[in-house]
Enzyme design. Structure first.
Site, PDB file in Angstrom:
ATOM      1  N   ASP A 162       0.860  -1.173   0.000  1.00 51.11           N
ATOM      2  CA  ASP A 162       0.000   0.000   0.000  1.00 51.11           C
ATOM      3  C   ASP A 162       0.910   1.242   0.000  1.00 51.11           C
ATOM      4  OD1 ASP A 162      -3.263   0.514   1.534  1.00 51.11           O
ATOM      5  OD2 ASP A 162      -2.134   1.730   0.100  1.00 51.11           O
TER       6      ASP A 162
HETATM    7  C1  GLC Z   1      -4.399   4.233  -0.265  1.00 49.48           C
HETATM    8  C2  GLC Z   1      -5.296   3.059   0.084  1.00 49.48           C
HETATM    9  C3  GLC Z   1      -5.352   2.015  -0.977  1.00 49.48           C
HETATM   10  C4  GLC Z   1      -5.174   2.648  -2.330  1.00 49.48           C
HETATM   11  C5  GLC Z   1      -3.760   3.188  -2.403  1.00 49.48           C
HETATM   12  C6  GLC Z   1      -3.500   3.911  -3.719  1.00 49.48           C
HETATM   13  O1  GLC Z   1      -3.738   4.681   0.873  1.00 49.48           O
HETATM   14  O2  GLC Z   1      -5.076   2.406   1.313  1.00 49.48           O
HETATM   15  O3  GLC Z   1      -6.616   1.351  -0.851  1.00 49.48           O
HETATM   16  O4  GLC Z   1      -5.372   1.680  -3.353  1.00 49.48           O
HETATM   17  O5  GLC Z   1      -3.466   4.052  -1.320  1.00 49.48           O
HETATM   18  O6  GLC Z   1      -4.308   5.038  -3.810  1.00 49.48           O
END
Ligand code: GLC
Length: 747
Positions: A296
Site C-alpha cells: 500500500d
Molecule cells: C491508499 C489506500 C489504498 C489505495 C492506495 C493507492 O492509501 O489504502 O486502498 O489503493 O493508497 O491510492
C-alpha cells in the site's frame, strides 16, 4: 417443526471428494501450490528478458510512483521510463498522458518493458456505481460483475490497465470509514462479491482492451483495526484470520485475481507489509497465488514507524523477503536493495522472483503487444447512456427498505405537493461517495433532482435544506417545518457527507452528524407522512428515527444515478429488494456487533447473569440480511437431503418462497448453517448460500441449494479442515433473524 435427518457419517466421509484434500494443518505445507499452471512459452519469454536486465532495471520493475491527482505524470517519470526504471504508476491516466509516458518506456528504454498504469477504480471510473457496501446489499453478484465490467471498460479507455480493487476486507466495526469500500461483515457474502468483481474487472482474458487487472486488498485483516480507527493495530488470532478475513481473498485467488495489495496494519505483531506468514506461507504456498503483491501507499517505508525496521534498508529487506514485489511510492527497494545485494543481505534470486511475477502479468495483460491506448475511445466510452442505466439499476437494487410502517411507501405520484427536506437532498457530491474515481458530482443526479424528474411539472416539490450536514444551527428548521406543513408528504434526506467515510474517516460516534436528528424531529412533528432517506457510506445509529418515523429507506451512496434510483424506489417503479450486508447497531457501544457471533457460555437471557448490557438490548437496530419490500413473501417446505447424500458429499436443501402480496418484488432467500456442537466453538449461524428471486404477486418458486463439506466443515484446533459428526441445523430465512429450521445429525 423439526425433522431429524440421520446421515451415515462413514458413507459421507468415504464418498466425499473433499476428504482427499484437506486444508493444510498449521504445521503442514502444500508443496506444489494447487493453482499454479506454468506456461512454458511465457516462462521462456520471462527468463530471456530477465537474463538481459541489469540490477537497476530489475529494481525499476519493483518501483511504482504516483502521478498528479489530475492524471498527469511527473517530469521525473519520463526519465525513469526511458531508463527502464519505472515499472508502474498510480493515478497517471488519460490517453495522451499514458501514451506519452508509455512511449518513453517502450521506444526509449533499452529493453522496452511497458509501464503498467494503475488507479483506484473502486466503484466506477467516470460513471460512478453504488459504493461496494451498497452493491453487496443487492445480494446480486451478477450485478456486481456487470458494474465492475463497465468500470473496467471506462478505465481501459483512458489508458489504465490495473485497478486497486476489489477491496475485500471483512469489516464489523462501522466506526471504520473504509467499511464503505467492502462487502460488509460476512466472509461468505464477501467471497461471492470478491469473485464477481474480479471476474468483472478481468473477464476471462485480461489482455482484452476493455479489461483491467484487479487487486485483492488490503491483505490482510485491515478491517479489524482496533477501535475502528483507520490504520490501527489488528490483533487477530490465526483462527479469526482463517475463518473470517481470509475467505474473500481466497475467493479472489480462485477467480484469478492478478495482484494483491499488502495492508498498512500490524497483523498480530508483524505488519502486513512484512508478514511472511500471510504474504508467502498462505498466499503462495497454501493458495498458489501466481500474481504479484504491491504494497500500500508507502507502507514499506512505514515499517520504520511500526518499529520493526531500524532504517530504510531493513524496511526494504523485510518487505521484499516477506513477499512484497512492488513498492508503492516510497523508494526503499530502488535506493537500498543495490547495497543489500552487494553485501549479500538480499539474494538476487529474491529480486528475480519479484521481477518474474511482474513480467508474467505484464505479458498476460497484453501490454507488450498493445502498450498504447486508442485516444479516440475516451471520447466515446465514458458516461454512456447504457452505463448510466446500469448505475441507476444498481443503485435501486442496492437500496434497503429498513422500515415501512403502514405501507407509507411507495408514495403516490399524484400528490398535491411533496416536501423534500434535509442537507443531503440536493448534495450531488455526497451521493457519489468516497473513492469515486474520476466521477464528477456535476454528472450526478441528486435525490431532489431525481424526485423532481419523476414527478414532472405536475407535482410541486418544495425543498428546504433545514440545516448543514454538520455544524451550524437550527435557523433553517422553520422553513423546513413550513415546507412540510404545505405538503402531503415529506421526504427527509439525511446522512453523511462523502468525506465522512472512506479512508482516514473513522468516526467515534456514528449518529447522524450535526443537527440532522433535531431537524428530523422538528419536521416529523409537523404531522405529515414522513419518509427518512439515508445517504451514508456506513451503518449509522438512529434509534429515535427507527422507532418513530414510519418509513426509512437506506439509499447508501448510490453513485451517478442515485437520485433517479431513489425516485424509482420511492414511487414504486422499483420495488426495493436489498438486504443489509452489515449489522446496524442501536448504539456504537454495541460495536463490534454482527450476526455470526459465538454463543458464549452465558448467552443473553432474561435473568441477570448473562452476556448483555444494562442500558441497551443486545440485539441490533437492524440485523444482517434484513430488508423489506412493498410486497410480502412467505417461506415454506424446507427439506433436507432428498433421497440421501450424493456421491460428492453434498446436502441438497430445498425451500419454497411465495409472493403473498399484491405487487411484484424481489426476495433474497438466505441459507444459514448451525453446527450445534463441535471441537471448537462455532458461530450461532453462518450464511452459506443465498438467492435473490423476482416473483409476481401470488407466484412461488422452489429454490434448490447444495451444501457441501466447505459449508458444513470447520478448522479444527490444528487448523485442519474437517466435517465433524454431530447435530446441524439448516435455516432458510429472509434475514439473519427468524426463518424455517430443520435439523439433521451426522453420526
Ligand atoms: C491508499 C489506500 C489504498 C489505495 C492506495 C493507492 O492509501 O489504502 O486502498 O489503493 O493508497 O491510492
Amino acid at each position: 417443526m423439526k425433522r431429524a435427518c440421520v446421515l451415515a457419517v462413514s458413507a459421507w466421509l468415504a464418498s466425499a471428494a473433499w476428504a482427499q484434500s484437506p486444508a493444510p494443518a498449521k504445521d503442514e505445507r502444500r508443496t506444489a501450490a494447487p493453482r499454479v499452471v506454468r506456461d512454458a512459452a511465457l516462462e521462456a519469454r520471462v527468463d530471456a528478458l530477465l537474463r538481459r536486465m541489469t540490477l537497476e532495471e530489475k529494481l525499476g520493475q519493483l518501483q511504482q510512483l504516483d502521478g498528479e491527482a489530475d492524471g498527469r505524470f511527473r517530469p521525473e517519470h519520463l526519465e525513469l521510463a526511458r531508463a527502464g526504471r519505472l515499472g508502474s504508476t498510480l493515478n497517471v491516466r488519460g490517453a495522451a498522458q499514458v501514451n506519452e509516458l508509455q512511449k518513453a518506456a517502450v521506444e526509449g528504454s533499452r529493453l522496452k518493458v511497458p509501464v503498467l498504469f494503475g488507479f483506484d477504480v473502486i466503484h466506477g471510473y467516470r460513471t460512478v456505481f453504488p459504493i461496494p457496501l451498497a452493491e453487496a446489499a443487492s445480494f446480486d453478484p451478477e450485478l456486481a460483475e456487470a458494474t465492475a465490467r463497465a468500470a473496467a471498460a471506462e478505465s481501459a479507455a483512458v489508458g489504465l490497465k490495473w485497478t486497486f480493487a476489489p477491496m475485500v476486507d471483512v469489516a464489523r466495526d462501522p466506526r471504520w470509514g473504509r467499511v464503505s469500500e467492502g462487502a460488509g461483515e460476512d466472509p461468505y457474502l464477501g467471497s461471492v462479491m470478491a469473485r464477481a468483481r474480479v471476474r468483472g474487472f478481468q473477464g476471462d482474458d485480461v489482455s482484452r482492451e476493455d479489461r483491467v487487472i484487479a487487486t485483492a486488498k488490503h491483505w490482510v485483516a485491515y478491517g479489524a483495526a482496533e477501535a475502528g480507527r483507520d490504520y490501527n493495530t489488528t490483533d487477530v488470532s490465526e483462527r479469526a484470520l482463517r475463518e473470517i478475513h481470509f475467505p474473500p481473498f481466497e475467493a479472489a485467488v480462485d477467480a484469478g485475481v492478478g495482484t494483491f495489495m499488502s495492508a498498512f496494519n500490524d497483523v498480530d505483531g508483524t505488519p502486513a507489509t512484512a508478514n511472511r506468514f500471510t504474504l508467502t506461507r498462505v498466499l503462495r504456498e497454501e493458495w498458489g497465488f501466481d500474481g504479484f503483491v504491491v504494497s500500500d501507499y508507502t507502507s514499506v517505508l512505514e515499517l520504520i514507524k511500526h518499529g520493526i525496521a531500524a532504517d530504510e534498508a531493513e524496511a526494504a529487506r523485510k518487505a521484499l523477503t516477506a513477499g512484497v514485489d512492488v513498492e508503492m511510492v516510497s523508494r526503499t527497494f530502488a535506493q537500498r536493495l543495490p547495497d543489500l545485494v552487494r553485501s549479500g543481505g538480499v539474494p538476487v534470486a529474491t529480486i528475480d522472483q519479484a521481477v518474474r511475477r511482474i513480467l508474467r502479468l505484464k505479458i498476460r495483460a497484453g501490454i507488450f503487444e498493445r502498450p498504447y491506448v486508442d485516444a479516440g475511445r475516451e471520447q466515446t466510452a465514458l458516461l454512456t447512456p447504457e452505463s448510466r442505466q446500469l448505475a441507476r439499476r444498481a443503485a435501486a437494487r442496492s437500496m434497503v427498505l429498513l422500515r415501512n410502517e403502514g405501507g407509507l411507501l411507495p408514495l403516490r405520484k399524484d400528490l398535491r405537493t411533496l416536501a423534500v427536506v434535509g442537507p443531503l437532498a440536493d448534495d450531488r457530491k455526497a451521493v457519489i461517495g468516497a473513492w469515486s474515481g474520476d466521477g464528477k458530482a456535476e454528472d450526478a443526479v441528486s435525490i431532489l433532482a431525481g424526485i423532481q424528474a419523476a414527478l414532472g411539472a405536475s407535482v410541486p416539490v418544495v425543498h428546504a435544506k433545514g440545516c448543514e450536514i454538520e455544524g451550524g444551527g437550527d435557523e433553517g428548521f422553520a422553513a423546513a417545518v413550513e415546507a412540510a406543513k404545505q405538503a402531503d408528504a415529506v421526504v427527509l434526506v439525511v446522512g453523511e457527507a462523502a468525506e465522512m467515510s472512506g479512508e482516514a474517516a473513522s468516526r467515534s460516534v456514528i449518529d447522524l452528524p450535526g443537527r440532522q436528528l433535531d431537524l428530523v424531529r422538528a419536521v416529523h412533528a409537523a404531522g405529515k407522512p414522513t419518509v427518512v432517506l439515508l445517504v451514508t457510506g456506513r451503518p449509522l445509529t438512529f434509534p429515535w428515527i427507527a422507532e418513530n418515523v414510519p418509513a426509512v429507506l437506506l439509499a447508501w451512496q448510490g453513485g451517478t444515478e442515485a437520485g433517479s434510483a431513489a425516485a424509482d424506489v420511492l414511487f414504486g417503479d422499483t420495488n426495493p429488494g436489498g438486504k443489509l450486508p452489515i449489522t446496524f447497531p442501536r448504539s456504537v457501544g454495541q460495536v463490534p456487533i454482527y450476526y455470526a457471533h459465538k454463543r458464549t457460555g452465558r448467552p443473553p437471557a432474561e435473568d441477570k447473569w448473562n452476556s448483555k448490557y444494562l442500558d441497551v438490548p443486545v440485539t441490533p437496530q437492524f440485523p444482517f440480511g434484513h430488508g423489506l419490500s412493498y410486497t410480502t413473501f412467505e417461506l415454506s417446505g424446507l427439506t433436507l437431503g432428498g433421497t440421501g447424500i450424493t456421491a460428492s458429499g453434498t446436502l441438497p436443501v430445498q425451500v419454497t418462497v411465495r409472493n403473498t402480496g399484491s405487487r411484484a418484488g424481489d426476495e433474497v432467500v438466505q441459507v444459514y448453517v448451525t453446527d450445534v456442537a463441535a471441537s471448537v466453538t462455532r458461530p450461532v449461524k453462518q450464511l452459506r448460500a443465498f438467492e435473490r428471486v423476482s416473483l409476481a404477486p401470488g407466484e412461488s418458486k422452489t429454490l434448490a441449494f447444495t451444501l457441501g463439506p466447505r459449508d458444513l466443515g470447520l478448522l479444527d484446533a490444528r487448523f485442519r479442515w474437517t466435517v465433524e459428526p454431530g447435530e446441524f441445523r439448516i435455516t432458510a430465512a429472509t434475514s439473519s433473524e427468524g426463518g424455517l429450521t430443520e435439523a439433521f445429525t451426522l453420526r
